[in-house]
Scaffold this motif. Structure first.
Motif, PDB file in Angstrom:
ATOM      1  N   VAL A 170      78.250  50.741  47.881  1.00  0.00           N
ATOM      2  CA  VAL A 170      77.589  51.175  48.812  1.00  0.00           C
ATOM      3  C   VAL A 170      76.619  50.210  49.301  1.00  0.00           C
ATOM      4  O   VAL A 170      76.321  49.977  50.564  1.00  0.00           O
ATOM      5  N   LYS A 171      76.340  49.157  48.454  1.00  0.00           N
ATOM      6  CA  LYS A 171      75.446  47.903  49.098  1.00  0.00           C
ATOM      7  C   LYS A 171      76.330  47.125  49.811  1.00  0.00           C
ATOM      8  O   LYS A 171      75.636  46.520  50.816  1.00  0.00           O
ATOM      9  N   MET A 172      77.627  47.085  49.846  1.00  0.00           N
ATOM     10  CA  MET A 172      78.286  46.525  50.867  1.00  0.00           C
ATOM     11  C   MET A 172      78.679  47.048  52.126  1.00  0.00           C
ATOM     12  O   MET A 172      79.180  46.516  52.916  1.00  0.00           O
ATOM     13  N   LEU A 173      78.174  48.556  52.268  1.00  0.00           N
ATOM     14  CA  LEU A 173      78.458  49.073  53.495  1.00  0.00           C
ATOM     15  C   LEU A 173      77.458  48.680  54.538  1.00  0.00           C
ATOM     16  O   LEU A 173      76.467  48.267  54.393  1.00  0.00           O
ATOM     17  N   LYS A 174      78.307  48.546  55.700  1.00  0.00           N
ATOM     18  CA  LYS A 174      77.816  48.104  57.048  1.00  0.00           C
ATOM     19  C   LYS A 174      77.200  49.429  57.763  1.00  0.00           C
ATOM     20  O   LYS A 174      77.940  50.308  58.051  1.00  0.00           O
ATOM     21  N   LEU A 175      75.727  49.722  57.665  1.00  0.00           N
ATOM     22  CA  LEU A 175      75.217  50.939  58.144  1.00  0.00           C
ATOM     23  C   LEU A 175      75.467  51.193  59.556  1.00  0.00           C
ATOM     24  O   LEU A 175      75.865  52.600  59.876  1.00  0.00           O
ATOM     25  N   ASP A 176      75.631  50.292  60.388  1.00  0.00           N
ATOM     26  CA  ASP A 176      76.086  50.382  61.907  1.00  0.00           C
ATOM     27  C   ASP A 176      77.457  50.925  61.838  1.00  0.00           C
ATOM     28  O   ASP A 176      77.721  51.413  63.399  1.00  0.00           O
ATOM     29  N   GLU A 177      78.303  50.849  61.052  1.00  0.00           N
ATOM     30  CA  GLU A 177      79.611  51.267  61.132  1.00  0.00           C
ATOM     31  C   GLU A 177      79.777  52.757  60.717  1.00  0.00           C
ATOM     32  O   GLU A 177      80.943  53.398  60.579  1.00  0.00           O
ATOM     33  N   GLN A 178      78.754  53.402  60.185  1.00  0.00           N
ATOM     34  CA  GLN A 178      78.715  54.953  59.352  1.00  0.00           C
ATOM     35  C   GLN A 178      78.001  55.594  60.748  1.00  0.00           C
ATOM     36  O   GLN A 178      77.227  55.129  61.501  1.00  0.00           O
ATOM     37  N   GLN A 179      78.174  57.140  60.447  1.00  0.00           N
ATOM     38  CA  GLN A 179      77.759  57.596  61.517  1.00  0.00           C
ATOM     39  C   GLN A 179      76.224  58.354  60.952  1.00  0.00           C
ATOM     40  O   GLN A 179      76.096  58.704  59.870  1.00  0.00           O
ATOM     41  N   PHE A 180      75.368  58.164  61.873  1.00  0.00           N
ATOM     42  CA  PHE A 180      73.817  58.482  61.486  1.00  0.00           C
ATOM     43  C   PHE A 180      73.560  59.860  61.681  1.00  0.00           C
ATOM     44  O   PHE A 180      74.026  60.589  62.597  1.00  0.00           O
ATOM     45  N   LEU A 181      73.148  60.600  60.542  1.00  0.00           N
ATOM     46  CA  LEU A 181      72.897  62.049  60.479  1.00  0.00           C
ATOM     47  C   LEU A 181      71.501  62.328  60.696  1.00  0.00           C
ATOM     48  O   LEU A 181      71.088  63.318  61.023  1.00  0.00           O
ATOM     49  N   GLY A 182      70.576  61.342  60.292  1.00  0.00           N
ATOM     50  CA  GLY A 182      69.072  61.895  60.650  1.00  0.00           C
ATOM     51  C   GLY A 182      68.205  61.041  59.855  1.00  0.00           C
ATOM     52  O   GLY A 182      68.708  60.126  59.027  1.00  0.00           O
ATOM     53  N   GLU A 183      66.897  60.939  60.209  1.00  0.00           N
ATOM     54  CA  GLU A 183      65.837  60.241  59.478  1.00  0.00           C
ATOM     55  C   GLU A 183      64.607  60.816  59.283  1.00  0.00           C
ATOM     56  O   GLU A 183      64.181  61.979  59.980  1.00  0.00           O
ATOM     57  N   ALA A 184      63.886  60.554  58.329  1.00  0.00           N
ATOM     58  CA  ALA A 184      62.563  61.262  57.804  1.00  0.00           C
ATOM     59  C   ALA A 184      61.840  60.073  57.138  1.00  0.00           C
ATOM     60  O   ALA A 184      62.099  59.129  57.059  1.00  0.00           O
ATOM     61  N   ALA A 185      60.473  60.391  57.271  1.00  0.00           N
ATOM     62  CA  ALA A 185      59.430  59.356  57.122  1.00  0.00           C
ATOM     63  C   ALA A 185      58.324  60.119  56.338  1.00  0.00           C
ATOM     64  O   ALA A 185      57.892  61.312  56.802  1.00  0.00           O
ATOM     65  N   CYS A 186      57.510  59.724  55.347  1.00  0.00           N
ATOM     66  CA  CYS A 186      56.235  60.063  54.611  1.00  0.00           C
ATOM     67  C   CYS A 186      55.711  58.977  54.433  1.00  0.00           C
ATOM     68  O   CYS A 186      56.136  57.837  53.847  1.00  0.00           O
ATOM     69  N   THR A 187      54.441  59.168  53.572  1.00  0.00           N
ATOM     70  CA  THR A 187      53.790  58.117  52.762  1.00  0.00           C
ATOM     71  C   THR A 187      53.933  58.625  51.499  1.00  0.00           C
ATOM     72  O   THR A 187      54.298  59.859  51.146  1.00  0.00           O
ATOM     73  N   LYS A 235      55.257  67.348  42.905  1.00  0.00           N
ATOM     74  CA  LYS A 235      55.376  66.037  43.220  1.00  0.00           C
ATOM     75  C   LYS A 235      56.756  66.048  44.041  1.00  0.00           C
ATOM     76  O   LYS A 235      57.514  65.186  43.917  1.00  0.00           O
ATOM     77  N   SER A 236      56.853  67.076  44.997  1.00  0.00           N
ATOM     78  CA  SER A 236      58.313  67.327  45.884  1.00  0.00           C
ATOM     79  C   SER A 236      57.711  67.315  47.184  1.00  0.00           C
ATOM     80  O   SER A 236      56.739  68.281  47.354  1.00  0.00           O
ATOM     81  N   LEU A 237      58.157  67.034  48.017  1.00  0.00           N
ATOM     82  CA  LEU A 237      57.860  66.986  49.512  1.00  0.00           C
ATOM     83  C   LEU A 237      59.095  67.158  50.038  1.00  0.00           C
ATOM     84  O   LEU A 237      60.194  66.314  50.232  1.00  0.00           O
ATOM     85  N   THR A 238      59.259  68.313  51.238  1.00  0.00           N
ATOM     86  CA  THR A 238      60.541  68.504  51.919  1.00  0.00           C
ATOM     87  C   THR A 238      60.222  67.907  53.376  1.00  0.00           C
ATOM     88  O   THR A 238      59.028  68.553  54.053  1.00  0.00           O
ATOM     89  N   THR A 275      64.641  66.346  50.901  1.00  0.00           N
ATOM     90  CA  THR A 275      63.603  66.680  49.697  1.00  0.00           C
ATOM     91  C   THR A 275      63.140  65.361  48.837  1.00  0.00           C
ATOM     92  O   THR A 275      64.451  65.003  48.526  1.00  0.00           O
ATOM     93  N   VAL A 276      62.130  64.949  48.796  1.00  0.00           N
ATOM     94  CA  VAL A 276      61.884  63.798  48.030  1.00  0.00           C
ATOM     95  C   VAL A 276      60.839  64.413  46.875  1.00  0.00           C
ATOM     96  O   VAL A 276      59.967  64.896  46.946  1.00  0.00           O
ATOM     97  N   HIS A 277      61.442  63.878  45.653  1.00  0.00           N
ATOM     98  CA  HIS A 277      60.646  64.257  44.284  1.00  0.00           C
ATOM     99  C   HIS A 277      60.171  62.932  43.639  1.00  0.00           C
ATOM    100  O   HIS A 277      61.239  62.002  43.542  1.00  0.00           O
TER     101      HIS A 277
END
Length: 580
Positions: free
Chosen positions: A131-148, A158-161, A183-185
């Motif tokens: 997975v470290k060798m994958l070029k992300l711009d060649e994969q299909q983007f499914l979505g993005e999320a952000a939090c602190t 200790k979980s946030l959806t 979900t981030v735990h």
């Protein structure tokens, strides 16, 4: 050995890992470790956090099968740049992946750590690649999320959806579209909580003094990759003793760097001139010391060839014994947060005349039409942007002092919002708006008195304590000048030292702030009231505001790094455990 381990007791007292009180072993100042970590970018209390990710209801981008999702984790810098922290494995044919690969991250209380997560559908032709060798711009983007990170660790489980979103430019819309959830735990490393208590003893030490026996003490250091020994702690000095048994030493696994990391334990003969004689040394890890304790055997001290004028190292008759080795788990700052403990932010602003006319550009209270924040606004933003995540209702008490409200006498504690009934405002922007409004509704006056605002904040903290609420309060005082009620302020601080309260004083402008340094008892001298009562702990931190270079942690935020330790000191000395 020079006098690097000297301290207030003429170099004879223990420093670092030895308990100042046995009931609270981990509260001792550990300057050697602190300086080492600070030099490498670590400030204050930090914990290793392991992040686990899962997703649900992802978009299906494959025609004949389900998506093959992978997640990438990023840290967002203050300048908006993204630094990749790692990637999960690819889960085949799943719209509800539960990834196995974890991501380790260091949690810093004083910094807003923004995390960005991006989920991709990895094309079949790339499944055999790391997975470290994958070029992300060649994969299909499914979505993005952000939090602190603080939003995650303050949750009881200790979980946030989070909603995963993406802009669907293919249909000519820039409006984000929901594409499932992530979900981030967060799980704190057990090593962050483990403290080891050791009791060391030596036998048959060599006498280094001409007319008396040696005065031995131990210095424990950890070895880093470069081979440099970084002191962690030293024991007390025992006079005229060739078979010394020292008081317990408490070592945090974090400070040591790991149970298998090498430690150097050096035995010195104390000399008042600071040139201590090396009696002998051993190199052992905590795991090795545990084995010594379990078998009840000692380890012979070695004298390095350069010191013993011999080759190889000289094995000495003297031995080091471990009479006690006991590991215990301490409740951490994050344990209190996940148990629902709130950090409540309060602010008090100096409106004395020495700040200058707010309508003139040379005033410290001048509101720049360009939007550039003045020193007061900067301090509010830099402290508030961190603390706001730890206060669930985000209603902050805000006061002013040293001004004359319209048609009234000079007040040394007035509500910033102009109300005569309540002092709270909504959010950080509420503080900023109330501050700006107050500048046009009060007349700057004086003198500079801290006592009234400290006493008011203490009343709020005292009420929470009386009602058994698990809250800790942080009062930010921003001032431009020298206080004129120094003794009254000391009295208020001594009384407040028994309460769940810390006070952060930020000095703005070019005044002489020597008296503020008196209030900040970092030099080891506890404050004393006019009645002779001594403060139970140091609750004041002072810092003059200064400009920082781009990308640096501000001086105010670096001071915030001390708050978790102050909270822990308060909770542990009073035996207050986190809520389940």
């Amino acid at each position: 050995m020079g006098n690097c381990c000297s301290d207030v007791a003429g170099g004879r007292a223990a420093v670092g890992g030895t308990a100042t009180s046995h009931g609270n072993p981990v509260d001792g100042v550990n300057e050697a470790v602190e300086n080492f970590l600070t030099s490498r970018g670590y400030r204050g209390l930090f914990s290793q956090i392991e992040l686990s990710l899962s997703a649900s209801n992802l978009r299906d981008r494959d025609v004949l099968s389900k998506s093959d999702p992978m997640a990438a984790v990023y840290m967002k810098g203050r300048d908006g740049s993204l630094q990749e922290l790692g990637r999960t494995e690819v889960v085949l044919n799943s719209l509800n992946p539960n990834w196995i690969i974890k991501h380790s991250i260091t949690y810093h209380f004083e910094v807003v750590q923004t995390l960005v997560f991006r989920v991709y559908d990895v094309d079949t032709q790339f499944h055999d690649l790391d997975v470290k060798m994958l070029k992300l711009d060649e994969q299909q983007f499914l979505g993005e999320a952000a939090c602190t990170l603080s939003e995650v660790v303050t949750k009881s489980n200790k979980s946030l959806t989070l909603d995963l979103v993406r802009k669907d430019v293919s249909v000519g819309s820039n409006h984000p579209r929901k594409c499932g959830s992530l979900t981030v735990h967060a799980e704190e490393s057990v090593a962050s909580k483990t403290t080891t208590e050791l009791v060391f003893r030596c036998s048959d030490l060599e006498s280094k003094d001409l007319f008396s026996k040696s005065d031995p003490f131990l210095v424990i250091s950890k070895l880093v990759e470069s081979g440099i020994a970084i002191p962690i702690c030293k024991t007390e000095v025992l006079k005229n003793d060739l078979s010394p048994a020292w008081k317990p030493v408490f070592l945090n696994i974090q400070q040591v760097g790991g149970k298998d990391n090498p430690l150097t334990i050096e035995c010195f003969n104390f000399n008042s001139n600071g040139k201590h004689d090396l009696i002998g040394k051993v190199q052992k890890s905590l795991a090795d010391l545990e084995k010594l304790h379990s078998v009840g055997q000692g380890e012979h001290l070695l004298l390095p060839a350069a010191v013993a004028n011999s080759h190889p190292n000289k094995i000495l008759k003297g031995q080091l014994f471990v009479d006690k080795f006991c590991e215990s788990v301490q409740y951490t700052f994050l344990d209190y947060l996940s148990g629902g403990c709130q950090l409540n932010f309060m602010v008090a602003i100096d409106f004395t005349a020495s700040n200058g006319n707010p309508r003139l550009p040379d005033s410290l209270h001048y509101i720049d039409p360009s939007g550039r924040p003045n020193a007061y606004q900067r301090a509010i933003l830099e402290v508030g942007e961190v603390l706001q995540f730890y206060d669930s209702d985000k209603r902050f008490p805000a006061w002013g002092f040293g001004a004359r409200p319209i048609d009234g006498p000079v007040s040394h504690c007035f509500n910033l919002n102009g109300s005569s009934n309540y002092c709270e405002v909504e959010g950080i922007q509420g503080i900023m708006m109330a501050y700006t409004s107050a500048l046009f509704n009060v007349s700057l006056a004086g003198p500079t008195l801290f006592g009234p605002v400290i006493s008011t904040a203490a009343q709020i903290a005292g009420h929470a304590l009386a009602t058994n609420e698990q809250k800790y309060f942080v009062l930010l005082i921003i001032t431009d000048g020298v206080i004129t009620d120094l003794q009254e302020t000391k009295d208020a601080l001594v009384q407040a030292s028994d309460l769940p309260l810390s006070i952060l004083i930020v000095g703005v402008g070019g005044a002489d702030f020597k008296e503020m340094e008196i209030l900040d008892a970092d030099r080891g001298e506890r404050l004393e009231s006019s009645t002779g009562r001594v403060a139970s702990r140091d609750i004041v931190q002072f810092v003059p505001l200064r400009d920082v270079q781009s990308g640096e942690i501000s001086v105010v935020q670096s001071l915030l790094a001390e708050l978790p330790t102050q909270l822990l000191t308060y909770m542990r000395t009073r035996g207050i455990q986190p809520n389940p």
